[in-house]
Scaffold this motif. Structure first.
Motif, short mmCIF file in Angstrom:
data_model
loop_
_atom_site.label_atom_id
_atom_site.label_comp_id
_atom_site.label_asym_id
_atom_site.label_seq_id
_atom_site.Cartn_x
_atom_site.Cartn_y
_atom_site.Cartn_z
N PHE A 1 40.90 -25.84 -36.34
CA PHE A 1 41.20 -25.50 -34.95
C PHE A 1 40.92 -26.71 -34.06
O PHE A 1 40.27 -27.67 -34.48
CB PHE A 1 40.35 -24.31 -34.49
N MET B 1 44.10 -22.34 -33.20
CA MET B 1 44.01 -22.41 -34.65
C MET B 1 45.21 -23.16 -35.25
O MET B 1 46.33 -23.11 -34.73
CB MET B 1 43.94 -21.00 -35.25
N THR C 1 38.22 -27.10 -43.23
CA THR C 1 37.08 -26.18 -43.11
C THR C 1 36.96 -25.64 -41.69
O THR C 1 36.54 -24.50 -41.47
CB THR C 1 35.77 -26.90 -43.49
N ASN C 2 37.36 -26.47 -40.72
CA ASN C 2 37.33 -26.06 -39.31
C ASN C 2 38.73 -26.23 -38.73
O ASN C 2 38.99 -27.17 -37.96
CB ASN C 2 36.31 -26.90 -38.53
N LYS D 1 36.96 -31.51 -44.44
CA LYS D 1 36.31 -31.10 -43.19
C LYS D 1 37.32 -30.53 -42.21
O LYS D 1 37.05 -29.57 -41.49
CB LYS D 1 35.60 -32.30 -42.55
N LYS E 1 48.26 -26.28 -42.13
CA LYS E 1 47.25 -26.45 -43.18
C LYS E 1 47.87 -27.03 -44.44
O LYS E 1 47.29 -27.91 -45.09
CB LYS E 1 46.57 -25.12 -43.48
N VAL F 1 38.84 -32.52 -32.89
CA VAL F 1 38.83 -31.77 -34.15
C VAL F 1 37.39 -31.76 -34.61
O VAL F 1 36.75 -32.82 -34.73
CB VAL F 1 39.73 -32.43 -35.21
N TYR F 2 36.87 -30.58 -34.86
CA TYR F 2 35.45 -30.45 -35.20
C TYR F 2 35.15 -31.26 -36.47
O TYR F 2 35.80 -31.13 -37.49
CB TYR F 2 35.09 -28.98 -35.43
N GLY F 3 34.14 -32.12 -36.39
CA GLY F 3 33.72 -32.92 -37.54
C GLY F 3 34.29 -34.31 -37.55
O GLY F 3 33.86 -35.14 -38.36
#
Length: 533
Positions: free
Chosen positions: A451, A491, A448-449, A445, A497, A432-434
């Motif tokens: 995906f 995604m 925010t990303n 975070k 989400k 997971v990015y971040g």
């Protein structure tokens, strides 16, 4: 000497200039800038080749001057003047390239003097280059100075040509054409070349001028060299020469060399004596030497390369002078006999992976890269712009052998071979990015990303962009209950989400059933746990 035809070099320069002119007529896009870079690189390569070729002419010229300075001296002095004029002008053109890059890119002159055009950010800028070359009401542009320098260079060079031969002698660097813009309005030479011309084009144009300078220099020096009559130095200072086909011989081959008297009359065959393993052959020991056959003034020396190591021999060439006496010219030479060998190594890992390009380095001792011909027992090895790569490995193969062949005296010789293992490209790691290395991330975070992505494990020195196709997100709810959501892409879904938004600190999110697309199709990879920070 009048009435010169267009040389192959001139035709190539003209062709490149047509390409450049066509590019200037197009709107500037990334593709056009890339095209300018390619044309410029080609011009720079051509200029290096031109320079090397001209130096070869000077080397031959100097050799003849050494043999007979009295008769060659006049032409040699003129050739040195041509070299001086050319060197000074090329230095000036290189200065212009560096200076316009420095002012446009806003870097130091030293940086601009070494930077590749591909790395220049302001390649499409035309305001600063136009101001530099064309100038303004208060400042004279460099294009006018360049035009003056071209005129001076051509005047200096043409003075080196005999007056009767000057008409029709082509020096290139035309500056008196009927120059028109796209609207057919008349332009000066400076406007035609540099007005509103982007930096990438300016550099390419200057390199085109350098090519024309070298071409003009070659034409002048060739003219001067051809003005020397061969008979002027036929019977002057003479030295023994040995010209082997190669100084590096493979075991099992033959060593072959031409031994002859330089600048001597080929109608007279000299006597050639050779003593193997010696550094010198005194006339008193000539009975120990082997006399070899001669033809057209040359002695051909051939012997088998039956053992490895450094070999040497010495000898003398016995010649009858025009007045009937004999004169000896001594020589010596050495060469190396070695086993054929090749170096083969994978650039990334010590294995080859299926479905991807595997970079590999290959070389063969004593052979140029163009002479190398590799083959494989499974898959294909091909040459690309970045070097050799191995590809098209079959799914059933688990090892392959690369064999290196090289051209050698018109035949192919096996230089070496190496066995490599073949494997499936390792699974990537989902991320997971971040998120930190231990899997912690804030909700902000994460949203925010929204995906999943993946990358190769640290132990794999290989890059491949796996694509996430689908995954399942599981959130433990307590009391043995869990929430399960599936995404059919990389995604997060809107439901995912919403659930992530409701999480609290130290809550755990599990991503599993992660399917990715790799070089051999789709596959599932390991699950990951993410902790809300």
């Amino acid at each position: 000497m009048a009435g010169y035809k267009e040389t192959p070099r001139q035709k190539m320069i003209s062709m490149m200039y047509l390409v450049l002119t066509a590019l200037l007529a197009l709107n500037v896009s990334r593709e056009i800038l890339t095209a300018f870079v390619i044309v410029n690189e080609s011009m720079e390569t051509t200029n290096k080749q031109f320079s090397a070729k001209v130096e070869e002419i000077y080397a031959d010229f100097e050799k003849q001057y050494t043999i007979n300075p009295n008769k060659v001296g006049e032409y040699w002095d003129k050739a040195n003047k041509a070299k001086k004029y050319s060197t000074n002008f090329v230095d000036y053109l290189n200065y212009l390239k560096a200076e316009v890059i420095s002012q446009t890119e806003r870097i130091t002159f030293e940086e601009a003097d070494t930077i590749d055009l591909a790395r220049v950010k302001a390649k499409d800028n035309f305001d600063q280059p136009t101001n530099f070359f064309i100038g303004s009401d208060t400042k004279r542009g460099e294009a006018e100075s360049l035009l003056d320098s071209i005129t001076t260079f051509k005047e200096n060079m043409i003075r080196l040509i005999e007056e009767d031969d000057r008409e029709g002698f082509d020096l290139g660097l035309k500056t008196d054409g009927d120059y028109r813009d796209q609207d057919r309005q008349k332009q000066t030479w400076a406007q035609h070349n540099f007005y509103h011309t982007i930096l990438a084009a300016d550099i390419t144009i200057l390199n085109k001028f350098i090519a024309e300078v070298y071409n003009a220099e070659a034409n002048v020096v060739n003219y001067l060299y051809s003005s020397i009559s061969e008979e002027d130095f036929k019977f002057d200072t003479i030295s023994g020469e040995v010209l082997p086909k190669s100084n590096y011989i493979f075991k099992g081959d033959e060593y072959s060399a031409e031994i002859f008297v330089a600048a001597f009359d080929t109608k007279q065959d000299p006597e050639v004596f050779i003593l193997e393993g010696a550094d010198t052959l005194p006339p008193g020991q000539i009975d120990r030497a082997k006399k070899i056959d001669t033809k057209n003034g040359k002695g051909i020396y051939t012997l088998p390369a039956s053992s490895e190591g450094t070999k040497k021999y010495a000898g003398l060439i016995r010649l009858t002078t025009p007045w009937g006496a004999t004169k000896d010219y001594h020589f010596k030479h050495e060469y190396i006999v070695a086993k054929p060998s090749a170096t083969i190594s994978a650039d990334k890992m010590n294995v080859f992976y299926r479905g991807v390009d595997n970079p590999v380095s290959i070389s063969a001792s004593g052979k140029a890269d163009a002479q190398i011909k590799p083959r494989m027992t499974d898959g294909h090895i091909v040459r690309t712009d970045k070097g050799w790569v191995v590809r098209d490995l079959s799914a059933s193969a688990y090892e392959t052998t690369i064999k290196i062949f090289a051209e050698d005296n018109g035949k192919e010789k096996l230089m070496g071979q190496k066995l490599f293992r073949i494997k499936r490209l390792p699974d990537p790691i989902a991320k997971v990015y971040g998120a930190s290395a231990d899997g912690k991330i804030t909700k902000k975070k994460m949203l925010t990303n929204p995906f999943l992505l993946c990358s190769m494990p640290d132990y794999v020195d290989f890059e491949y962009d796996y694509k996430v196709m689908s995954f399942t997100m599981i959130i433990p709810k307590g009391g043995g209950y869990i929430s399960t959501e599936k995404s059919d892409s990389k995604m997060f879904t809107e439901s995912m989400k919403s659930q992530i938004q409701a999480l609290k600190k130290n809550d755990v999110v599990v991503f599993q059933d992660i399917k990715v697309r790799g070089p051999e199709g789709s596959r599932k990879i390991s699950s990951i746990n993410i902790i809300i920070n």
